[in-house]
Design an enzyme around this catalytic site. Sequence first.
Site, mmCIF file in Angstrom:
data_model
loop_
_atom_site.group_PDB
_atom_site.id
_atom_site.type_symbol
_atom_site.label_atom_id
_atom_site.label_comp_id
_atom_site.label_asym_id
_atom_site.label_seq_id
_atom_site.Cartn_x
_atom_site.Cartn_y
_atom_site.Cartn_z
ATOM 1 N N ASN A 32 44.827 68.564 49.991
ATOM 2 C CA ASN A 32 43.614 67.726 50.071
ATOM 3 C C ASN A 32 43.974 66.254 50.260
ATOM 4 O O ASN A 32 43.118 65.394 50.133
ATOM 5 C CB ASN A 32 42.744 67.900 48.821
ATOM 6 C CG ASN A 32 43.414 67.367 47.569
ATOM 7 O OD1 ASN A 32 44.607 67.059 47.590
ATOM 8 N ND2 ASN A 32 42.676 67.257 46.486
ATOM 9 N N ALA A 114 55.543 75.429 40.953
ATOM 10 C CA ALA A 114 56.446 74.279 40.844
ATOM 11 C C ALA A 114 56.099 73.560 39.545
ATOM 12 O O ALA A 114 55.120 72.833 39.473
ATOM 13 C CB ALA A 114 56.256 73.343 42.044
ATOM 14 N N TYR A 145 49.974 65.010 32.824
ATOM 15 C CA TYR A 145 50.898 65.749 33.695
ATOM 16 C C TYR A 145 51.655 66.813 32.892
ATOM 17 O O TYR A 145 51.659 67.991 33.254
ATOM 18 C CB TYR A 145 51.876 64.763 34.316
ATOM 19 C CG TYR A 145 52.842 65.349 35.319
ATOM 20 C CD1 TYR A 145 52.395 65.946 36.497
ATOM 21 C CD2 TYR A 145 54.221 65.273 35.104
ATOM 22 C CE1 TYR A 145 53.298 66.448 37.424
ATOM 23 C CE2 TYR A 145 55.119 65.769 36.034
ATOM 24 C CZ TYR A 145 54.661 66.358 37.195
ATOM 25 O OH TYR A 145 55.552 66.852 38.111
ATOM 26 N N LYS A 149 51.143 70.895 33.343
ATOM 27 C CA LYS A 149 52.211 71.801 33.784
ATOM 28 C C LYS A 149 52.515 72.853 32.726
ATOM 29 O O LYS A 149 52.814 74.003 33.047
ATOM 30 C CB LYS A 149 53.476 71.000 34.104
ATOM 31 C CG LYS A 149 53.349 70.125 35.341
ATOM 32 C CD LYS A 149 53.291 70.959 36.616
ATOM 33 C CE LYS A 149 53.320 70.071 37.846
ATOM 34 N NZ LYS A 149 53.272 70.824 39.095
ATOM 35 N N ARG A 186 58.704 55.726 41.328
ATOM 36 C CA ARG A 186 59.895 56.434 40.869
ATOM 37 C C ARG A 186 61.143 55.635 41.225
ATOM 38 O O ARG A 186 61.154 54.885 42.207
ATOM 39 C CB ARG A 186 59.957 57.837 41.459
ATOM 40 C CG ARG A 186 59.015 58.756 40.712
ATOM 41 C CD ARG A 186 59.153 60.176 41.116
ATOM 42 N NE ARG A 186 58.350 60.497 42.270
ATOM 43 C CZ ARG A 186 58.042 61.733 42.631
ATOM 44 N NH1 ARG A 186 58.466 62.746 41.916
ATOM 45 N NH2 ARG A 186 57.311 61.956 43.702
#
Length: 313
Positions: A32, A114, A145, A149, A186
């Site tokens: 998306n 993942a 997050y 997960k 990052r």
Amino acid sequence: MRILVAGAAGFIGSHMCDRLLAEGHGVVAVDNFLTGAQENLAHLATHARFRFRLHDITQPLAVDGPLDAVLNLASPASPKDYMQHAIETLDVGSAGTRNLLELARAHGARFLLASTSECYGDPLVHPQVETYWGNVNPVGPRSCYDESKRFAEALTMAYHRTYGLRTNIARIFNTYGPRMKLDDGRVVPAFIDQALRGAPLTIFGDGSQTRSFCYVSDMVEGICRLMQSAESYPVNLGNANEMTVREFAERILRITASPSRILCQPLPEDDPRQRQPDISKARRLLGWEPRVGLDEGLRLTIDFYSRKYEVRA
Ligand SMILES: NC(=O)c1ccc[n+]([C@@H]2O[C@H](COP(=O)([O-])OP(=O)(O)OC[C@H]3O[C@@H](n4cnc5c(N)ncnc54)[C@H](O)[C@@H]3O)[C@@H](O)[C@H]2O)c1
């Protein structure tokens, strides 16, 4: 095989599509564009075995024709992205994962999630083994997050146990390479961007926290091998060579021959001190370990971005 890749327009997803097509598979790519980019897939637009679906996986989806495997790589992945999209991140790990598990079930396809090293939180065990349950702050800024997960892993195991779905869980550690977003906060993309612009390389704290980075082709190889295995419990995939953030900064300055200097800034909340995968399970089960050395991987990545900067200049 005909394989659905969710999160296909992202960094790892787009490399996964390249790899699956190169192996002769058909790919149904879904994204998306929340954090991904159309340009990551532009080179595949006319490929005969490639089909793109603009779709938000938090909404149910049906796919015509057979599917042999469903790979769920869809999720914001960098702290900057998931903190900006906290609710979308929780939704994609929960509702999104559920929709893809249902899709896999409907097609009798196998499913791979993942997941992430963030499931270990700020770990008290080093290096991190899959049997370690982690040290996660459930209400901190990273919890959207980490908990998304962790929930996605639990849901995947529940589908495996309840319906006998063939599932795999890859706990992915820091990965780098071409097509990362340079502005996602990052450390590797940030350093490369700063070095190429001649700006100071910002390290948080004194830079003594350690990280390990896996080149993207090694990660894709590990995910492909895991997808072919019968292991339903999580498997760590990453590079075990640990290095301090300051050493990374110095390495990138050397490779780019940049005149930039290193600048220290305050440590953000919940920044893990140390992150290093124990990959003995992947070695044993999949015969996998990273092959691309840090200097080689950084050179390939820096070349990619140097070309982009030349085009923009
Ligand atoms: N890159 C890493 O170092 C790393 C480390 C650990 C785990 N992972 C995991 O690997 C996967 C891929 O990471 P990445 O670095 O390629 O991130 P990325 O942000 O580049 O790619 C994620 C993709 O998912 C898409 N997406 C997000 N929500 C969606 C939704 N609701 N519906 C459809 N598509 C959606 C995004 O638009 C994007 O294209 C993620 O699940 C991430 O959590 C990555």
